[in-house]
Design a protein around this motif. Sequence first.
Motif, PDB file in Angstrom:
ATOM      1  N   UNK A 155      -0.456  16.945 -11.006  1.00  0.00           N
ATOM      2  CA  UNK A 155      -1.257  16.144 -11.930  1.00  0.00           C
ATOM      3  C   UNK A 155      -2.091  15.146 -11.149  1.00  0.00           C
ATOM      4  N   UNK A 156      -3.398  15.301 -11.272  1.00  0.00           N
ATOM      5  CA  UNK A 156      -4.312  14.423 -10.547  1.00  0.00           C
ATOM      6  C   UNK A 156      -4.494  13.153 -11.358  1.00  0.00           C
ATOM      7  N   UNK A 157      -3.637  12.200 -11.084  1.00  0.00           N
ATOM      8  CA  UNK A 157      -3.646  10.937 -11.825  1.00  0.00           C
ATOM      9  C   UNK A 157      -3.242   9.851 -10.845  1.00  0.00           C
ATOM     10  N   UNK A 158      -3.907   8.712 -10.918  1.00  0.00           N
ATOM     11  CA  UNK A 158      -3.647   7.691  -9.912  1.00  0.00           C
ATOM     12  C   UNK A 158      -3.190   6.374 -10.515  1.00  0.00           C
ATOM     13  N   UNK A 159      -4.114   5.513 -10.953  1.00  0.00           N
ATOM     14  CA  UNK A 159      -3.646   4.223 -11.470  1.00  0.00           C
ATOM     15  C   UNK A 159      -2.598   4.410 -12.579  1.00  0.00           C
ATOM     16  N   UNK A 160      -2.808   5.298 -13.547  1.00  0.00           N
ATOM     17  CA  UNK A 160      -1.771   5.474 -14.582  1.00  0.00           C
ATOM     18  C   UNK A 160      -0.730   6.540 -14.222  1.00  0.00           C
ATOM     19  N   UNK A 161      -0.499   6.788 -12.927  1.00  0.00           N
ATOM     20  CA  UNK A 161       0.367   7.896 -12.520  1.00  0.00           C
ATOM     21  C   UNK A 161       1.787   7.759 -13.069  1.00  0.00           C
ATOM     22  N   UNK A 162       2.324   6.531 -13.028  1.00  0.00           N
ATOM     23  CA  UNK A 162       3.707   6.346 -13.489  1.00  0.00           C
ATOM     24  C   UNK A 162       3.823   6.757 -14.959  1.00  0.00           C
ATOM     25  N   UNK A 163       2.825   6.378 -15.758  1.00  0.00           N
ATOM     26  CA  UNK A 163       2.872   6.653 -17.196  1.00  0.00           C
ATOM     27  C   UNK A 163       2.743   8.151 -17.473  1.00  0.00           C
ATOM     28  N   UNK A 198     -12.713   4.956  -6.471  1.00  0.00           N
ATOM     29  CA  UNK A 198     -12.943   3.754  -7.286  1.00  0.00           C
ATOM     30  C   UNK A 198     -12.396   3.838  -8.710  1.00  0.00           C
ATOM     31  N   UNK A 199     -11.417   4.689  -8.943  1.00  0.00           N
ATOM     32  CA  UNK A 199     -10.790   4.717 -10.265  1.00  0.00           C
ATOM     33  C   UNK A 199      -9.496   3.917 -10.207  1.00  0.00           C
ATOM     34  N   UNK A 200      -9.655   2.598 -10.088  1.00  0.00           N
ATOM     35  CA  UNK A 200      -8.484   1.716 -10.045  1.00  0.00           C
ATOM     36  C   UNK A 200      -8.477   0.864 -11.305  1.00  0.00           C
ATOM     37  N   UNK A 201      -7.324   0.304 -11.620  1.00  0.00           N
ATOM     38  CA  UNK A 201      -7.247  -0.626 -12.760  1.00  0.00           C
ATOM     39  C   UNK A 201      -6.804  -2.006 -12.254  1.00  0.00           C
ATOM     40  N   UNK A 202      -5.669  -2.027 -11.547  1.00  0.00           N
ATOM     41  CA  UNK A 202      -5.078  -3.303 -11.135  1.00  0.00           C
ATOM     42  C   UNK A 202      -5.486  -3.644  -9.694  1.00  0.00           C
ATOM     43  N   UNK A 203      -5.276  -4.885  -9.278  1.00  0.00           N
ATOM     44  CA  UNK A 203      -5.570  -5.248  -7.877  1.00  0.00           C
ATOM     45  C   UNK A 203      -4.701  -4.443  -6.903  1.00  0.00           C
ATOM     46  N   UNK A 204      -5.089  -4.383  -5.629  1.00  0.00           N
ATOM     47  CA  UNK A 204      -4.365  -3.536  -4.666  1.00  0.00           C
ATOM     48  C   UNK A 204      -2.862  -3.800  -4.580  1.00  0.00           C
ATOM     49  N   UNK A 205      -2.449  -5.063  -4.510  1.00  0.00           N
ATOM     50  CA  UNK A 205      -1.007  -5.322  -4.273  1.00  0.00           C
ATOM     51  C   UNK A 205      -0.125  -4.765  -5.396  1.00  0.00           C
ATOM     52  N   UNK A 206      -0.362  -5.131  -6.679  1.00  0.00           N
ATOM     53  CA  UNK A 206       0.495  -4.541  -7.721  1.00  0.00           C
ATOM     54  C   UNK A 206       0.296  -3.038  -7.862  1.00  0.00           C
ATOM     55  N   UNK A 207      -0.892  -2.562  -7.534  1.00  0.00           N
ATOM     56  CA  UNK A 207      -1.121  -1.110  -7.605  1.00  0.00           C
ATOM     57  C   UNK A 207      -0.195  -0.395  -6.632  1.00  0.00           C
ATOM     58  N   UNK A 208      -0.094  -0.918  -5.417  1.00  0.00           N
ATOM     59  CA  UNK A 208       0.772  -0.290  -4.412  1.00  0.00           C
ATOM     60  C   UNK A 208       2.242  -0.462  -4.819  1.00  0.00           C
ATOM     61  N   UNK A 209       2.550  -1.586  -5.430  1.00  0.00           N
ATOM     62  CA  UNK A 209       3.934  -1.793  -5.912  1.00  0.00           C
ATOM     63  C   UNK A 209       4.335  -0.677  -6.885  1.00  0.00           C
ATOM     64  N   UNK A 210       3.415  -0.307  -7.781  1.00  0.00           N
ATOM     65  CA  UNK A 210       3.720   0.753  -8.751  1.00  0.00           C
ATOM     66  C   UNK A 210       3.977   2.078  -8.030  1.00  0.00           C
ATOM     67  N   UNK A 211       3.216   2.323  -6.966  1.00  0.00           N
ATOM     68  CA  UNK A 211       3.417   3.549  -6.188  1.00  0.00           C
ATOM     69  C   UNK A 211       4.814   3.537  -5.562  1.00  0.00           C
ATOM     70  N   UNK A 212       5.166   2.400  -4.988  1.00  0.00           N
ATOM     71  CA  UNK A 212       6.458   2.325  -4.294  1.00  0.00           C
ATOM     72  C   UNK A 212       7.625   2.446  -5.290  1.00  0.00           C
ATOM     73  N   UNK A 213       7.376   2.068  -6.539  1.00  0.00           N
ATOM     74  CA  UNK A 213       8.412   2.304  -7.572  1.00  0.00           C
ATOM     75  C   UNK A 213       8.754   3.791  -7.641  1.00  0.00           C
ATOM     76  N   UNK A 214       7.741   4.654  -7.490  1.00  0.00           N
ATOM     77  CA  UNK A 214       8.015   6.093  -7.562  1.00  0.00           C
ATOM     78  C   UNK A 214       8.735   6.568  -6.298  1.00  0.00           C
ATOM     79  N   UNK A 215       8.443   5.949  -5.153  1.00  0.00           N
ATOM     80  CA  UNK A 215       9.145   6.292  -3.904  1.00  0.00           C
ATOM     81  C   UNK A 215      10.647   5.992  -4.041  1.00  0.00           C
ATOM     82  N   UNK A 216      10.927   4.892  -4.739  1.00  0.00           N
ATOM     83  CA  UNK A 216      12.304   4.439  -4.858  1.00  0.00           C
ATOM     84  C   UNK A 216      13.059   5.254  -5.917  1.00  0.00           C
ATOM     85  N   UNK A 217      12.389   5.497  -7.037  1.00  0.00           N
ATOM     86  CA  UNK A 217      13.045   6.109  -8.198  1.00  0.00           C
ATOM     87  C   UNK A 217      13.037   7.640  -8.121  1.00  0.00           C
ATOM     88  N   UNK A 218      11.970   8.198  -7.531  1.00  0.00           N
ATOM     89  CA  UNK A 218      11.751   9.643  -7.553  1.00  0.00           C
ATOM     90  C   UNK A 218      12.841  10.463  -6.883  1.00  0.00           C
TER      91      UNK A 218
END
Length: 549
Positions: A155-163, A198-218
């Motif tokens: 699934x090609x999804x980035x900022x809303x990837x977790x959702x 350039x398809x971002x929603x949140x600032x870089x720091x919280x955006x990367x935090x959301x990514x790392x949530x998937x690293x931890x939970x996945x």
Amino acid sequence: MRPKHAWMRETYQKSTERVPERPVAHRTLSNIAPDPIYTPEDVQGFDYDEKLGYPGEYPYTRGVYGSMYRSKLWTMRMFAGFGTAEQTNERFKKLLAAGQMGLSTAFDLPTLMGYDSDHPLSAGEVGKCGVAVSSLADMEILFDGINLEEVTTSMTINSPANAIWAMYLALAKKKGYDWKKLGGTIQNDILKEFIAQKEFIFPPEPSVKLVIDTFEWGPENVPRWNFISVSGYHIREAGATAVQELAFTLADGFEYVEKALERGLDVDAFAPRISFFFDVHNDFFEEIAKFRAARRIWATQMRERYGAKDPRSWMLRTHAQTAGVSLTAQQPLNNLTRVAIQALAAVLGGTNSLHTDAYDEALALPTEEAATLALRQQQIIAYESGVTHTIDPLAGSYYVEWLTDKIEAEAMRYIEEIRRLGGVVRGIEQGYFLREIGDASYRFQQEVESGERIIVGVNAFQDEKEIEVPIQEIDPEIERIQAERLARVRRERDPERVEQALEGLRQAAAGGRNTMPHFVEAALAYATLGEMMDVLREVYGVYEEPVMV
Ligand SMILES: CC(C)(COP(=O)(O)OP(=O)(O)OC[C@H]1O[C@@H](n2cnc3c(N)ncnc32)[C@H](O)[C@@H]1OP(=O)(O)O)[C@@H](O)C(=O)NCCC(=O)NCCSC(=O)CCC(=O)O
């Protein structure tokens, strides 16, 4: 052996005195100027074990699996999606029936930006460049009749990837599939969004935090899932060279590894499921060398710098897509040849999964016929060309080994520079990537405009009359259909459960805890994508890119 310079002087030069070199750029797309010939002199002191090793062994230059395509072909995975979930589900099934091996989902712009189909900002874009998915109800239709334990889905999804991932997992749960058996990939690579797409929603720091949530939970919950596809594709399509694409992508990968380590995660718990995605352009040998260098750099850095001990953490597994940016609207059938060359390079480079662009994609989303033809190109390479008999058949070519070393060295130079800047996020803030990519694409455009670089049908060999090809039309009714479905979802769901789930998400985000369990709960409650993203917009704020001068 007679030295190379002697041949250059005695034979090559004489030949060019009689017929001069053609006035075209004898330079790769990365501006590397290869010699007219390569000989053993160019790979002197070449240490086989250190540079290549065997397939399936460190440093994986020759491929990540021991038996590569002799056991299992790369996954033929065509990126598809348009209109409603029903239409895309139908396209998925047709592609699977035509022999495609895995699914790859393209979402529309509102979904990519975290808006529901009935949001005012979505008007005119619903279902246009991909499928519209606003809630679990759309996901249910999208994968109707598809066995999620048998087919792997990207699934090609980035900022809303977790959702979006949560919606897929919620679907699997409702249907009784075992998460431990699910395989697939979410793109989930936000750094390259800041760098290129350039398809971002949140600032870089919280955006990367959301990514790392998937690293931890996945890894614990969906162990066969690739929770990130670190993507060079969009960096390349924005105008980067092959070397820049390689360097910036690997730098992104290292940045995620560092952020995950900062969170206290064990490198060998998450690294085996990091996957990659590269573009594959026209410069045949440069592309092959790029894939080989990518695997070597990743393996070396993961082992030596990040201390990974599990060999799976050293393996760079990658998807590839032929270069959309190389397709031309002029003489569109020529794109079939470009795609064939590029796909062959990806296979000779040892890709693990491949999308081939359809010839009509410079004009619109592909028609069913064009997408099927693109899949057939992969099948012809796989079954008719003979390139699958032998693993990494170009190894030992003086030129390919020289070029692999050269690309590795140039990419490492960039990676070290990015490290000196303080990492990728700091580089983004300083406009570093924008400048580097801008300079490269300017140089390319100048070469095209001066005629130094020829593009068939564009700046040479043009036709008076253009060939007309059928175009995929998107039905404007989709917006109404989506709005009605969303209204029904909101009417029929349990509002209290939605409220609680969204509150849980809000608290986890505000409290810096892992958001993934809350996304799954919200998806199961039929909270919409827009509702989930709105909660995070409130907590994290939205990012406005600073103007770079
Ligand atoms: C890792 C990859 C790259 C590939 O995964 P796949 O499942 O397809 O392949 P794989 O992992 O290599 O192989 C599947 C399983 O078979 C095993 N396997 C394969 N070959 C083997 C061999 N020779 N010997 C032993 N085992 C082997 C693997 O270990 C794996 O098992 P296990 O599972 O047990 O390990 C993944 O991330 C992926 O599918 N990515 C696709 C990304 C994508 O489609 N993106 C679209 C972007 S489109 C976009 O961004 C838009 C661009 C535009 O603008 O147009």
